[in-house]
Design an enzyme around this catalytic site. Structure first.
Site, PDB file in Angstrom:
ATOM      1  N   SER A   1       3.948   1.869   2.671  1.00  7.67           N
ATOM      2  CA  SER A   1       2.611   2.022   3.245  1.00  7.67           C
ATOM      3  C   SER A   1       2.299   0.751   4.015  1.00  7.67           C
ATOM      4  O   SER A   1       2.839  -0.318   3.693  1.00  7.67           O
ATOM      5  CB  SER A   1       1.586   2.207   2.124  1.00  7.67           C
ATOM      6  OG  SER A   1       0.266   2.056   2.615  1.00  7.67           O
TER       7      SER A   1
ATOM      8  N   TYR B   1      -2.379   0.683  -6.324  1.00 12.31           N
ATOM      9  CA  TYR B   1      -1.628   1.380  -5.278  1.00 12.31           C
ATOM     10  C   TYR B   1      -0.955   0.369  -4.350  1.00 12.31           C
ATOM     11  O   TYR B   1       0.244   0.448  -4.077  1.00 12.31           O
ATOM     12  CB  TYR B   1      -2.559   2.300  -4.481  1.00 12.31           C
ATOM     13  CG  TYR B   1      -1.888   2.955  -3.300  1.00 12.31           C
ATOM     14  CD1 TYR B   1      -1.156   4.120  -3.466  1.00 12.31           C
ATOM     15  CD2 TYR B   1      -1.973   2.404  -2.018  1.00 12.31           C
ATOM     16  CE1 TYR B   1      -0.524   4.726  -2.391  1.00 12.31           C
ATOM     17  CE2 TYR B   1      -1.349   2.995  -0.946  1.00 12.31           C
ATOM     18  CZ  TYR B   1      -0.630   4.151  -1.137  1.00 12.31           C
ATOM     19  OH  TYR B   1       0.004   4.740  -0.069  1.00 12.31           O
TER      20      TYR B   1
ATOM     21  N   LYS C   1       3.149  -0.564  -3.610  1.00 13.82           N
ATOM     22  CA  LYS C   1       3.771  -0.499  -2.287  1.00 13.82           C
ATOM     23  C   LYS C   1       4.429  -1.839  -1.933  1.00 13.82           C
ATOM     24  O   LYS C   1       5.493  -1.862  -1.303  1.00 13.82           O
ATOM     25  CB  LYS C   1       2.758  -0.072  -1.226  1.00 13.82           C
ATOM     26  CG  LYS C   1       2.245   1.357  -1.426  1.00 13.82           C
ATOM     27  CD  LYS C   1       3.391   2.358  -1.492  1.00 13.82           C
ATOM     28  CE  LYS C   1       2.900   3.787  -1.598  1.00 13.82           C
ATOM     29  NZ  LYS C   1       4.006   4.763  -1.580  1.00 13.82           N
TER      30      LYS C   1
END
Length: 149
Positions: free
Chosen positions: A46, A62, A66
């Site tokens: 991401s 999150y 990543k």
């Protein structure tokens, strides 16, 4: 209990994003090593795995997963080289915001922001697969035109 819900959400994010990538990659490398063909591992990262926007503190786990995927992919790439494996390449694809049903985007958000389509990511992976076997694109960042992050 609210803390149980939060704990489950944190663990699910880590399990899916990072542990899933690690275990899937391990199994893929086993299969790829048995093959006599050139192979490519593509990990989906991401843009938040490259930079952490100050306003996105609500997505802290999150983003951490990543960043971990990027580090893990580079470690795997280096381990393959050290072990004399020149048939497996490793790439990260880092998209910006993608229009999926994983995130319930509100109509006003969609009016203010441009998003990528899943087919844009598939096209990027197809591009990686089309590169010559002596080329390893290690990072491919994709943003929709006009994305502010």
């Amino acid at each position: 209990d609210e803390s149980d819900v939060v704990t489950k959400a944190v663990n699910d994010t880590i399990d899916i994003n990072f542990k899933g990538t690690v275990h899937c990659t391990r199994e893929a490398v086993k299969l790829m090593n048995k093959s006599d063909d050139h192979c490519l591992i593509v990990n989906i990262c991401s843009i938040t795995g490259h930079s952490i926007p100050f306003e996105a503190h609500t997505m802290n786990v999150y983003q951490a997963t990543k960043h971990a995927i990027r580090a893990f992919s580079e470690i795997i790439r280096q381990e393959l080289i050290v072990n004399g494996n020149d048939k497996i390449r490793v790439s990260n694809v880092s998209p910006g915001m993608v229009l999926t049903n994983l995130v319930p985007f509100q109509d006003d958000f969609l009016k203010r922001n441009k998003l990528l389509n899943p087919s844009d990511i598939a096209d990027a992976i197809a591009y990686l697969l089309s590169t010559p076997v002596n080329v390893n694109v290690t990072e491919l960042m994709i943003k929709p035109v006009g994305e502010r992050f």
